[in-house]
Design an enzyme around this catalytic site. Structure first.
Site, PDB file in Angstrom:
ATOM      1  CB  ALA A  28      -0.919  -0.006   1.223  1.00  0.00           C
ATOM      2  CB  VAL A  30       1.031   5.814   3.998  1.00  0.00           C
ATOM      3  CG1 VAL A  30       0.358   6.543   5.149  1.00  0.00           C
ATOM      4  CG2 VAL A  30       1.146   4.330   4.313  1.00  0.00           C
ATOM      5  CG  ASP A 139       6.697  -6.608   8.683  1.00  0.00           C
ATOM      6  OD1 ASP A 139       7.869  -7.046   8.765  1.00  0.00           O
ATOM      7  OD2 ASP A 139       6.345  -5.779   7.829  1.00  0.00           O
TER       8      ASP A 139
END
Length: 702
Positions: A28, A30, A139
């Site tokens: 993605a 941001v 993560d």
């Protein structure tokens, strides 16, 4: 800011205006955005197109994100909303003004143990909260830890990493960063909360040493090392590290997940215990710090799980032979029961160890005896009976290269590598100091040796640079530009609200044109966007529309009214958006009011041409009351010639005008003007008050 980005300038769901791109990730991008409904800045994570078009991934995206939105903790980036707009999948999150822990490490290098303890404790608290709600991060890495200007940290991207299991390849992008994954992740095994603990241990290792525990030429090579290799102990790289915090980091990094901290709470307890007593050491029983289970067969199997590609990185470091696993305890633990063969093997290893230890002790004892005898008995015996003194010349203020090029000096002196320092008073290349001091007498060297000489040489005046113009640049770009000067500047960033674009420098101390030297402090003041004033939305349910308008005007809030049928009286307020919450102003909020109880509506029929009696029957059946008015016309007497609102929908009960024909004769005298005149053309007052004779001649032609 990327002006050609297709999302910048768009408004999602008529609410979130995309302002600028602030980050990119594997799945993605941001963006910084403004929420026009609550008038506040937010961060929006928009899925890449190739993932947004995957139905299964999108379903998992919503499930994971909605679960994370339930988290509420000061050390976790808050998720406000999960939505979709025109095939754009996105998450609305809290906007964090700060830098990542990775940027902080890159800028500062090795962190002192107090900073490591401070950051690790906050991350552990975040993990404890998430784990208690069944969410595993998967993560944890410095890139996902944000440092705010007050020194607190927030962990981002909770639960998002699990989505990457849809892509089943061991790539740098898929894993986020292979340098921080746990061994069970690398092998594709089932993971639990302990995988986050391992990754946090790697982050602690990097903060303590400014080095990663494992590096390699490929993601697979690094992953294999996580499974089978043992890193250097942090104190081997940085002797200033307290033993206790090294113990905690390595305990978290155990390759065998059964040997790690069982929970974030357990790790947090030890961090707190170390904070109270920095000299503490933890007696963890370890299988990987001292010995790590590993054999060729298991490595081959684990490598197949990762990839079938050939690994060209160096072989794992410090591999150990298998040892019986032991359950980790702090103060020891029960001895595992061994078979006969295992017991014999253990006795054999213990015997070898005892022999080696004995030889080492004897060797150290003999060395101590020889050293003692040399210093107190033999040294003088083998030394010359007399020595000639050596006069040390004055080298200060002489040119260094000339001194060391003098063959006469080189016969007497052993020049150590020079010590270079900056000096505003001594020209570059001249000697500032020497040891031994000049014009002194020292003992003659032992034949074959020389007098050791240390010289300190001037680098000249310390370099300075002119403070550049940083106004209008992003504050991170400005900091990197100052770092590039190599002056080890102390850079302080400060956030201030202004009308300038958020994140961009609005002032510096010192200003443009000032001279900067090594170690100087530079303050970068950057914009946080316009100041947002917050107001409490009052409870005005049951009030009128006018009362809401008056109250909201004082609060700088614009009401967006919407009417709905309701049993409440017409105009009564039924709903106010964000009621009882603080919102940034100016703002626009949705307000619902009552239109009153629901009413019936009917279609007025076309009655022209029928009689008045027929029209009355038809209209009264529809709850419509007719007011009949007669007019002179060529139509037969009593025929309907006009119906008000004909073929329109009206609310009932209602009253309408219906005109009928009086025939082609002159209108008879009557006391009721509505029987003769059309009130659309001549008002009743005109009929009664007008004394002219023209009234008798009034005709209306339909």
């Amino acid at each position: 800011m990327e002006s050609n980005d297709k999302y910048i300038g768009q408004t999602l769901d008529n609410r979130y205006e995309i302002l600028e791109l602030i980050g990119k990730g594997g799945m993605a991008h941001v963006y910084k955005a403004r929420c026009h409904r609550l008038n506040r800045f937010v961060a929006i994570k928009i899925l890449k197109d190739e993932l947004a078009n995957d139905d299964e991934f999108r379903r998992r995206f919503h499930t994971e994100s909605q679960a994370v939105a339930m988290l509420s903790h000061p050390n976790i980036v808050a998720v406000y909303d999960v939505s979709r707009s025109d095939n754009t999948e996105y998450i609305v999150m809290e906007l964090i003004e700060g830098i990542t822990l990775k940027q902080y490490i890159n800028r500062k290098g090795i962190l002192n143990w107090k900073e490591v303890l401070h950051f690790s404790t906050q991350v552990t608290k975040a993990l404890s909260h998430a784990h208690s709600r069944g969410i595993i991060h998967r993560d944890i890495k410095p890139h996902n830890v944000m440092i705010l200007k007050d020194g607190s940290v927030k962990v981002a991207d909770f639960g998002i990493a699990q989505l990457l299991s849809v892509q089943n390849t061991m790539t740098q992008e898929a894993l986020g960063s292979v340098h921080y994954i746990s061994p069970e992740q690398a092998k594709g095994s089932q993971v639990d909360v302990r995988t986050d603990i391992y990754s946090l241990g790697v982050v602690m290792y990097e903060m303590l040493t400014n080095r990663l525990p494992f590096v390699g030429d490929s993601a697979v090579a690094v992953a294999i090392q996580h499974i089978s290799a043992i890193p250097l102990m942090p104190r081997e790289l940085n002797p200033d590290i307290p033993r206790g915090i090294e113990d905690i980091a390595m305990h978290a990094m155990e390759s065998d997940l059964n040997m790690r901290f069982e929970s974030a709470e357990e790790m947090l307890d030890d961090l707190e215990e170390f904070r109270k007593n920095p000299s503490i050491s933890f007696n963890y029983t370890s299988s990987s710090i001292n010995e790590r289970n590993f054999d060729d067969i298991s490595l081959q199997q684990e490598t197949k799980v990762l990839q079938t590609a050939e690994v060209t990185s160096p072989p794992p470091r410090r591999l150990r032979l298998p040892s019986p696993p032991q359950r980790r305890t702090r103060t020891g633990g029960s001895r595992p029961e061994l078979t006969t063969d295992e017991y014999r093997a253990a006795r054999k290893r213990a015997s070898k160890t005892s022999t080696l230890v004995g030889i080492l002790i004897i060797g150290l004892f003999l060395l101590a005896v020889v050293t003692f005898m040399w210093n107190y008995l033999l040294k003088d015996f083998f030394s010359p009976l007399s020595r000639d003194p050596v006069e040390v010349p004055m080298f200060v203020n002489r040119v260094y290269v000339d001194v060391i090029a003098n063959s006469g000096y080189n016969e007497v002196f052993n020049f150590s590598p020079p010590i270079y320092i900056y000096s505003d008073d001594v020209d570059e290349g001249l000697i500032i100091a020497q040891k031994p001091l000049g014009n002194t007498i020292v003992d003659a060297p032992v034949p074959g040796n020389k007098v050791n000489m240390e010289l300190t040489v001037s680098r000249g005046a310390e370099p300075t640079v002119v403070m550049p113009n940083l106004i209008g640049k992003h504050y991170i770009t400005a900091g990197n530009e100052l770092d590039s000067f190599g002056l080890e500047l102390e850079i302080i960033t400060t956030l201030e609200n202004s009308n300038e674009e958020s994140g961009y420098v609005i002032a510096t101390i010192p200003e443009e044109g000032a001279l900067l030297a090594r170690g100087y402090r530079v303050s970068i003041i950057y914009s946080g966007g316009p100041t947002i004033v917050e107001r409490l939305v009052p409870d005005l349910l049951g009030a009128s529309v006018a009362q809401v308008e008056a109250a909201f005007k004082l609060l700088d809030i614009t009401p967006e009214f919407k009417g709905f049928e309701n049993e409440q009286p017409e105009g009564t307020i039924l709903f106010i958006e964000s009621l009882g919450e603080m919102v940034g102003v100016p703002a626009t909020l949705e307000v619902h009011y009552s239109l009153g109880p629901p009413v019936n509506e009917v279609l007025v029929p076309n009655l022209i041409g029928i009689t008045t009696s027929q029209a009355e029957v038809a209209l009264r059946s529809l709850e419509i009351t007719p007011i009949f008015i007669g007019f002179i016309s060529d139509y037969p007497v009593g025929t309907i010639i006009y119906v008000q609102y004909v073929e329109e929908t009206i609310k009932v009960p209602a009253t309408i005008d219906v005109h009928y024909s009086l025939g082609p004769q002159e209108a008879p005298e009557t006391s009721d003007p509505y029987e003769t005149f059309d009130d659309a053309d001549v008002s009743s007052s005109e009929v009664f008050n007008d004394t002219s004779e023209s009234n008798d001649e009034y005709q209306w032609d339909p």
